[in-house]
Write an enzyme that holds these catalytic residues in place. Sequence first.
Site, PDB file in Angstrom:
ATOM      1  N   GLU A 114       0.857  -1.200   0.000  1.00 23.38           N
ATOM      2  CA  GLU A 114       0.000   0.000   0.000  1.00 23.38           C
ATOM      3  C   GLU A 114       0.884   1.238   0.000  1.00 23.38           C
ATOM      4  OE1 GLU A 114      -2.016  -0.182   3.752  1.00 23.38           O
ATOM      5  OE2 GLU A 114      -2.607  -2.257   3.432  1.00 23.38           O
ATOM      6  N   LYS A 116       2.484   4.423   1.521  1.00 21.51           N
ATOM      7  CA  LYS A 116       2.713   4.858   2.903  1.00 21.51           C
ATOM      8  C   LYS A 116       2.405   6.345   2.979  1.00 21.51           C
ATOM      9  CE  LYS A 116       6.032   4.762   6.678  1.00 21.51           C
ATOM     10  NZ  LYS A 116       5.907   6.177   7.091  1.00 21.51           N
ATOM     11  N   ASP A 118       1.976  10.052   4.374  1.00 21.27           N
ATOM     12  CA  ASP A 118       2.785  10.871   5.259  1.00 21.27           C
ATOM     13  C   ASP A 118       1.885  11.800   6.071  1.00 21.27           C
ATOM     14  OD1 ASP A 118       4.982  11.866   6.450  1.00 21.27           O
ATOM     15  OD2 ASP A 118       5.698  13.018   4.733  1.00 21.27           O
ATOM     16  N   TYR A 227      -6.323   1.838   7.453  1.00 22.64           N
ATOM     17  CA  TYR A 227      -5.581   0.710   6.878  1.00 22.64           C
ATOM     18  C   TYR A 227      -5.324  -0.437   7.841  1.00 22.64           C
ATOM     19  CZ  TYR A 227      -1.995   3.753   8.905  1.00 22.64           C
ATOM     20  OH  TYR A 227      -1.289   4.581   9.730  1.00 22.64           O
ATOM     21  N   LYS A 315      10.939   3.033   1.619  1.00 23.63           N
ATOM     22  CA  LYS A 315      10.840   4.476   1.443  1.00 23.63           C
ATOM     23  C   LYS A 315      11.163   4.909   0.011  1.00 23.63           C
ATOM     24  CE  LYS A 315      10.098   6.869   4.804  1.00 23.63           C
ATOM     25  NZ  LYS A 315      10.819   7.177   6.005  1.00 23.63           N
ATOM     26  N   CYS A 410       7.729  48.058  -0.173  1.00 22.73           N
ATOM     27  CA  CYS A 410       7.257  47.079  -1.151  1.00 22.73           C
ATOM     28  C   CYS A 410       8.152  47.119  -2.399  1.00 22.73           C
ATOM     29  CB  CYS A 410       5.815  47.396  -1.533  1.00 22.73           C
ATOM     30  SG  CYS A 410       5.217  46.390  -2.905  1.00 22.73           S
ATOM     31  N   CYS A 413       5.890  48.527  -5.472  1.00 26.17           N
ATOM     32  CA  CYS A 413       5.314  49.875  -5.579  1.00 26.17           C
ATOM     33  C   CYS A 413       5.972  50.881  -4.646  1.00 26.17           C
ATOM     34  CB  CYS A 413       3.807  49.829  -5.331  1.00 26.17           C
ATOM     35  SG  CYS A 413       3.385  49.558  -3.612  1.00 26.17           S
ATOM     36  N   CYS A 428       1.992  45.048   2.161  1.00 25.16           N
ATOM     37  CA  CYS A 428       1.926  46.275   1.393  1.00 25.16           C
ATOM     38  C   CYS A 428       0.459  46.683   1.430  1.00 25.16           C
ATOM     39  CB  CYS A 428       2.361  46.007  -0.049  1.00 25.16           C
ATOM     40  SG  CYS A 428       1.902  47.337  -1.166  1.00 25.16           S
ATOM     41  N   CYS A 433      -1.225  48.577  -5.702  1.00 27.55           N
ATOM     42  CA  CYS A 433       0.101  48.004  -5.960  1.00 27.55           C
ATOM     43  C   CYS A 433      -0.029  47.024  -7.130  1.00 27.55           C
ATOM     44  CB  CYS A 433       0.590  47.275  -4.715  1.00 27.55           C
ATOM     45  SG  CYS A 433       2.061  46.282  -5.010  1.00 27.55           S
TER      46      CYS A 433
HETATM   47  S1  IVH Z   1       0.469  -0.191   8.731  1.00 33.88           S
HETATM   48  C1  IVH Z   1       2.244  -2.105  12.500  1.00 33.88           C
HETATM   49  N1  IVH Z   1      -0.035   1.076   6.528  1.00 33.88           N
HETATM   50  O1  IVH Z   1       3.602   4.700   8.993  1.00 33.88           O
HETATM   51  C2  IVH Z   1       2.049  -1.430  11.223  1.00 33.88           C
HETATM   52  N2  IVH Z   1       1.091   2.244   8.272  1.00 33.88           N
HETATM   53  O2  IVH Z   1       6.287   4.461  10.041  1.00 33.88           O
HETATM   54  C3  IVH Z   1       0.871  -0.587  11.265  1.00 33.88           C
HETATM   55  N3  IVH Z   1       1.571   4.578   7.759  1.00 33.88           N
HETATM   56  O3  IVH Z   1       2.762   4.381  12.368  1.00 33.88           O
HETATM   57  C4  IVH Z   1       0.923   0.446  10.264  1.00 33.88           C
HETATM   58  N4  IVH Z   1       0.684   4.580   5.763  1.00 33.88           N
HETATM   59  O4  IVH Z   1       1.345   5.940  10.875  1.00 33.88           O
HETATM   60  C5  IVH Z   1       0.508   1.154   7.747  1.00 33.88           C
HETATM   61  N5  IVH Z   1      -0.582   2.084   4.533  1.00 33.88           N
HETATM   62  C6  IVH Z   1      -0.042   2.158   5.750  1.00 33.88           C
HETATM   63  C7  IVH Z   1       0.538   3.336   6.258  1.00 33.88           C
HETATM   64  C8  IVH Z   1       1.103   3.336   7.529  1.00 33.88           C
HETATM   65  C9  IVH Z   1       1.301   5.301   6.683  1.00 33.88           C
HETATM   66  C10 IVH Z   1       2.276   5.112   8.941  1.00 33.88           C
HETATM   67  C11 IVH Z   1       1.678   4.718  10.258  1.00 33.88           C
HETATM   68  C12 IVH Z   1       2.795   4.075  11.010  1.00 33.88           C
HETATM   69  C13 IVH Z   1       3.967   4.660  10.335  1.00 33.88           C
HETATM   70  C14 IVH Z   1       5.184   3.815  10.534  1.00 33.88           C
END
Ligand code: IVH
Length: 669
Positions: A114, A116, A118, A227, A315, A410, A413, A428, A433
């Site tokens: 999936e 990840k 942020d 998730y 990552k 500014c 202007c 400003c 302006c």
């Molecule tokens: S699973 C034990 N799935 O990443 C694992 N985590 O760095 C449970 N995160 O604390 C997390 N997207 O906040 C999972 N598709 C995803 C995620 C995800 C973001 C975050 C989550 C976790 C952190 C770990």
Amino acid sequence: MHSDQVVRRIHDLRQILTDHNYRYYVLDSPTISDAEYDALFRELMDLERRFPQFQAPDSPTARVGAAPASTFGSVPHEMPMLSLDNVFSDEELTEFVDRVRRLLGDVEPSWIAEPKLDGLSVELVYEDGVFVRGSTRGDGMVGEDVTANLRTVRSVPLRLRREANPPQRLVVRGEIIIGRGAFRRLNDERISAGEPAFANPRNAAAGSLRQLDPGITASRPLDIFLYDVAKPESVGLATQHELLEILPEWGLKVNPLFRPCGSVNDIRAFYRDMVAQRDGLDYDADGIVVKLDRFAQRAVAGQRSRSPRWAIAYKFPAQEAITVVRDIAVYVGRTGAVTPVALLEPVSVSGVVVSRASLHNEEELRRKDVRVGDRVVVRRAGEVIPEVVTVILPDEGAPRGPAFAMPETCPMCGSGLVRRGEEVVRRCLNESCPSRVQESILHFAGRNAMDIDGLGERLVEQLVERGLVRDVSDLYALTAEQLLTLELVGDKKAENLLRSIARSRQTTLPRLLFALGIPQVGEVTAALLAAEAGSLERLMGMTPEELQGIPGVGPEVSSAVAAYFSLSATAERVCRLKDRGVTWPDVITKPLEGPLSGKTFVFTGALSAMSREQAGAAVAELGGTVGSSVSGKTDYVVAGADPGSKLTKARKLGVAILDEEAFLALVGR
Ligand code: IVH
């Protein structure tokens, strides 16, 4: 209404609105317009206000309203919320996969991958289908109670969809985020309100969720993707992909970009797809998460103290590069707020050439102490403007340029830059302006404002420079001859531009209000104001107190709106827009209860004692509604001087016809 009918209507409205919320926020495929939704919402609000005995915590109206807290309570997680280990290369990924293979012995692992996200992780608890508690991750064992704040997040359902038989108790986890588009709009609004911009969507989401006043959280565009569940077996599920398929049925939003993977090659392919797609996503993703799909296999693989052995974060490469600051410029926005920007030695950041980076605001600039000539790390994410992450300080003793000082005047202007009251931002204050005028025109023409296609930066710059446009209303007086004098404008371009300007004349009140660039008024507030006031005339006449009576409008917004409409320049602008053919229908607001409830009026011809708007308002005050065309559903046609075809039609359909005198008598004027 009889009390039984009230109960039934409230129940129906809740069901309908919950359903539309679900379609909108979870399925991402609404089936009614925002205006229709708003009308239903307001009807429910109105009923609940009049019959408070029927209020309920899981009503779609019950998202805001909790009082500010003085601190967050703590919530122990019944299962620890773990974090994830990271890998950064295909080799490390293969090592992880091999390690899990060994842990599982004979069984072949099945994987799921999936994006990840942020953001920040949260836990939601549903009991008997009702959202009862929400918490942050905290230290993994104990989190903070942010229930009232999470209730304000539209994609967090206040109750699960009963028709899909959700479990009696569900502990579900996911990520709170702010989408990139919403982030840009939020920052624009903050800058225009004189507040410091957020550095990135993650910070904005974190700052918004951890507010002691849920009212503030409610005003931020938070979103959620779920998730994980705490005890998947207890809710009868065997795999993550089943989970991701059933959560939406229960009303919970998931990221649809998950992919079951049979082999490490499948995982790599998914990773590469996501790297290619990441810029185009509407949210920040910083990698993929690779998990065992079967919960039984997860149990065999087990976990360390803080992270599972059955999952890993792979990552994405950092979208960062090192370059040199050539200069620091300040940009003047439409509200006059100045923003410092680093002009960089162009550098490629994962395939995109970056030559400017935001320094967000004066404080941020001072904190990072960025100076001309510095080597800096720049980062980009999606379409969000790249930012300077940090300065790479030269070796000790090596010379460095002087600290940057914000200009006192500014750059466009020459007017003095001033800080208003407590504001962090300098502005400003010169309304004419050129930079401000240009930016307000670009804002006015924007997609969610008047939507004038083809009116780009270069063109607007020339229009302002040559004095062809001094105010947004001047756009509607432009001629082909004038446009043809501009650089890079030929017959075709001029024709297209005039056509899109002409097309934008027919607009809506929310769009117009947003387009005007009223301080503190973003798209959401514009829609609120339009829905409440119904017409521009009514809004222009509202006092700050009346404005503050609108749910969702606070003291700052109300005074900014009232101040904007008290300017003579505003009145002139509105007049010119109307004179030059810009039109918008009044918004039909939820009728009040009154002697004319359920009655529809249509006006034709001119009234002598009042304007159409005033007549419409008189009808609305008594509970009636105003229609624009005559049909079998019309109750009265009011015929003034020089009536049009509506009168003929009314006669044909046998609709009651009132002359002005009869109408005035009816509404008691
Ligand atoms: S699973 C034990 N799935 O990443 C694992 N985590 O760095 C449970 N995160 O604390 C997390 N997207 O906040 C999972 N598709 C995803 C995620 C995800 C973001 C975050 C989550 C976790 C952190 C770990």
